[in-house]
Scaffold this active site. Structure first.
Site, PDB file in Angstrom:
ATOM      1  N   TYR A 180      12.493  33.132  31.048  1.00  0.00           N
ATOM      2  CA  TYR A 180      13.806  34.136  30.124  1.00  0.00           C
ATOM      3  C   TYR A 180      14.606  33.034  29.249  1.00  0.00           C
ATOM      4  CZ  TYR A 180      18.859  35.514  28.818  1.00  0.00           C
ATOM      5  OH  TYR A 180      19.427  36.427  28.246  1.00  0.00           O
TER       6      TYR A 180
ATOM      7  N   HIS B 290      25.222  36.760  17.991  1.00  0.00           N
ATOM      8  CA  HIS B 290      26.165  36.026  19.966  1.00  0.00           C
ATOM      9  C   HIS B 290      27.945  36.235  18.546  1.00  0.00           C
ATOM     10  CE1 HIS B 290      22.650  37.507  21.856  1.00  0.00           C
ATOM     11  NE2 HIS B 290      23.653  36.944  23.269  1.00  0.00           N
TER      12      HIS B 290
ATOM     13  N   ASN C 255      25.322  29.614  26.598  1.00  0.00           N
ATOM     14  CA  ASN C 255      25.226  30.114  27.758  1.00  0.00           C
ATOM     15  C   ASN C 255      25.910  28.524  28.538  1.00  0.00           C
ATOM     16  OD1 ASN C 255      24.026  31.782  29.131  1.00  0.00           O
ATOM     17  ND2 ASN C 255      22.134  31.320  29.270  1.00  0.00           N
TER      18      ASN C 255
ATOM     19  N   TYR D 197      68.825  29.463  46.995  1.00  0.00           N
ATOM     20  CA  TYR D 197      67.275  28.906  47.193  1.00  0.00           C
ATOM     21  C   TYR D 197      66.987  28.423  46.259  1.00  0.00           C
ATOM     22  CZ  TYR D 197      67.234  32.437  50.794  1.00  0.00           C
ATOM     23  OH  TYR D 197      66.933  33.206  52.584  1.00  0.00           O
TER      24      TYR D 197
ATOM     25  N   ARG E 290      67.882  24.784  47.153  1.00  0.00           N
ATOM     26  CA  ARG E 290      67.333  24.509  48.087  1.00  0.00           C
ATOM     27  C   ARG E 290      65.849  24.349  48.624  1.00  0.00           C
ATOM     28  NH1 ARG E 290      68.702  27.628  53.130  1.00  0.00           N
ATOM     29  NH2 ARG E 290      70.020  29.379  52.081  1.00  0.00           N
TER      30      ARG E 290
ATOM     31  N   PHE F 266      26.393  30.535  34.759  1.00  0.00           N
ATOM     32  CA  PHE F 266      27.576  30.716  33.531  1.00  0.00           C
ATOM     33  C   PHE F 266      28.328  30.901  34.318  1.00  0.00           C
ATOM     34  CE2 PHE F 266      23.544  33.107  33.475  1.00  0.00           C
ATOM     35  CZ  PHE F 266      23.989  34.525  33.926  1.00  0.00           C
TER      36      PHE F 266
ATOM     37  N   GLU G  12      24.368  42.463  32.639  1.00  0.00           N
ATOM     38  CA  GLU G  12      25.171  42.375  32.742  1.00  0.00           C
ATOM     39  C   GLU G  12      26.752  42.380  33.628  1.00  0.00           C
ATOM     40  OE1 GLU G  12      26.143  40.358  29.814  1.00  0.00           O
ATOM     41  OE2 GLU G  12      24.590  39.038  29.405  1.00  0.00           O
TER      42      GLU G  12
END
Length: 519
Positions: free
Chosen positions: A55, A85, A197, A281, A284, A329, A413
């Protein structure tokens, strides 16, 4: 430069990573790392020549993983992936974050499982060393299959495309390379895929967030102690015995810091025998609330450091006959703790706002709205509106991005982390928190003024004095935005923490805890 870091062989911590980005440490490829890088590079060449399908080396990407690529086109494939990309949109991320992306990518690739050429890594290091940093848009990553879009923009300059910052000026990468007599790289098989990646966009935001949230946590204790003094609160809830029987690390650490900060205070000792049974609160419960946020920070720090020393490429090359297409990834391991840390940061602001409100009520001997002439003057009525607005904005940012997933890549994906959004949102919350803390500092310093002539402890007095160098006591109404911005600058430029630490060292007061460091 006063130290050397060996990429790929040394253990990278958050502190070292930030020091490389700041130019305090130089990162290099030593002989051991070089051997591992070259060995992996040669294994990829064997795969190409053998024409066995692996791949991203001799196949297409994503849903095109079954499309075979000829040996002659393997290099073109890698430059094409950077171009196709590069789809990021929005403002550029901060230059320091982009530089951290480069540093963390070198650390991942230099471990010798990615098949990149040594020259490619040296070019990336050249960018780091010369502070010539690619411009990366902030939006476009879904945080699985790597931070594909931002990493593509990050590495476009290697092939002469995209833009970079040089001396904080935007310059086309092609012009920059010519200026420095450098040629665009011709990427070899798998190199483009190895570059994009990975989780380095998420990781860089996490690294910086660990530093920023650490600073915010340290300030929360200091400013909280100043507020407690202004409100004449008790130090008894910070007794170590109480926290030994509910021993959360963060809680114990905060209780110890607050007890240490208040020990020896004239203000605190002046009301030890008062008939106030217990404080609200927001005073403390500081160990429990600040401490819970510290536990979240510690979790983020530990997981970020694991990721800093991990290989998040795909496929991973063990040798030419042993490659694994997996999911290293995927950003989920960081997405979840980033979302957790976002809630932790927001809670620091939430409790800080409550202390601001408490100081404005006119209780415990303080004048209403912290002004002697309320009516003609509104005093510190309205700054708490701003903390309320910022707290609410932070609450809206606390929806965990990692709880959502939109399938991409034609369903290949089908689960993504959205960790890139988690990282960016955390920084938005910290941005707001810094303003909230500046406003609490305004209130706390004013409240302490009304306790004079009593004094607090050296560290708290040093903080109060630092505030008064930049913001005078409030007698009459004025443009309080100016005061807030001045105090915000003390917070963001590190001056407040610096004066506290310097004073603590001078007086031999230990406020640090090694487990909560970043080195």
């Amino acid at each position: 430069m006063n130290s050397i870091f060996n990429y790929g062989t040394d253990h990278l911590t958050i502190g070292i990573c930030l020091d490389i980005a700041a130019g305090k440490t130089k990162g290099i490829i030593n002989a051991d790392a070089d051997r591992a890088i070259r060995a992996s590079w040669r294994e990829v060449e064997k795969i190409v020549h053998a024409q066995h399908p692996v791949y991203g080396i001799n196949t297409g990407f994503g849903p095109l993983c079954d499309t075979r690529i000829s040996e002659a086109d393997t290099s073109l494939l890698q430059s094409n992936i950077l171009k196709s990309h590069s789809v990021g949109v929005g403002k550029p991320i901060p230059k320091e974050i982009a530089k951290l992306m480069l540093i963390t990518k070198v650390q991942a690739l230099a471990q010798g499982y990615s098949g990149v050429a040594p020259e490619t890594l040296q070019r990336i290091i050249w960018h780091i060393d010369h502070d010539i940093i690619p411009i990366v848009p902030e939006k476009g990553s879904v945080g699985a299959s790597g931070d594909l879009a931002p990493l593509s923009h990050l590495f476009l300059p290697l092939i002469g495309l995209g833009e970079v910052y040089e001396n904080d000026q935007r310059v086309p990468a092609g012009d920059l390379l010519k200026k420095h007599n450098l040629q665009p790289l011709v990427l070899g098989p798998k190199e483009g895929l190895a570059l994009i990646n990975g989780t380095q966009f998420i990781l860089a935001f996490a690294v910086k967030a660990v530093q920023r949230l650490d600073d915010a946590l340290n300030r929360a204790d200091l400013i909280g102690a100043l507020s407690l003094e202004g409100l004449m609160g008790s130090a008894r809830p910070f007794d170590a015995r109480l926290h030994a029987i509910r021993p959360f690390k963060g809680t114990k650490m905060v209780a110890n810091r607050l007890f240490t900060l208040l020990t020896g205070s004239e203000i605190n000792s002046s009301h030890v025998n008062c008939d106030r049974v217990q404080d609200p609160y927001s005073l403390r419960c500081m160990p429990q609330v600040h401490g819970a946020s510290r536990n979240a920070w510690l979790h983020l720090k530990e997981l970020t450091e694991i990721e800093l020393n991990s290989v998040t490429d795909n496929p991973v090359i063990f040798n030419a006959d042993d490659t694994i297409s997996g999911g290293n990834f995927h950003g989920q391991p960081l997405a979840l703790p980033l979302d957790y840390a976002t809630v932790a940061a927001a809670e620091l602001g939430n409790i800080s706002d409550r202390r601001c409100y408490l100081m404005s009520e006119g209780r415990y001997g303080l004048p209403k709205l912290l002004t002697q002439d309320a009516g003609l003057n509104s005093g510190l009525m309205i700054p708490q509106y701003t903390t309320a607005a910022l707290v609410t904005e932070n609450k809206t940012l606390c929806f965990p991005a990692s709880a959502d997933s939109v399938p991409t890549s034609l369903g290949q994906e089908d689960h993504v982390s959205m960790g890139s959004i988690s990282g960016r949102k955390l920084h938005q919350v910290i941005d707001n928190l810094e303003y909230i803390q500046a406003i609490e500092l305004l209130y706390a310093a004013q409240a302490v003024d009304f306790r004079r002539p009593l004094k607090s402890t050296p560290v708290i007095e040093a903080i109060h004095a630092k505030v008064r160098e930049h913001v005078p006591h409030i007698q009459d109404d004025r443009v309080f935005a100016d005061d807030i911005n001045n105090l915000h600058q003390l917070i963001t430029n590190g001056s407040l923490l610096a004066i506290a630490n310097e004073t603590a060292i001078h007086h031999h007061i230990n406020l640090s805890h090694d487990e909560f460091g970043i080195y």
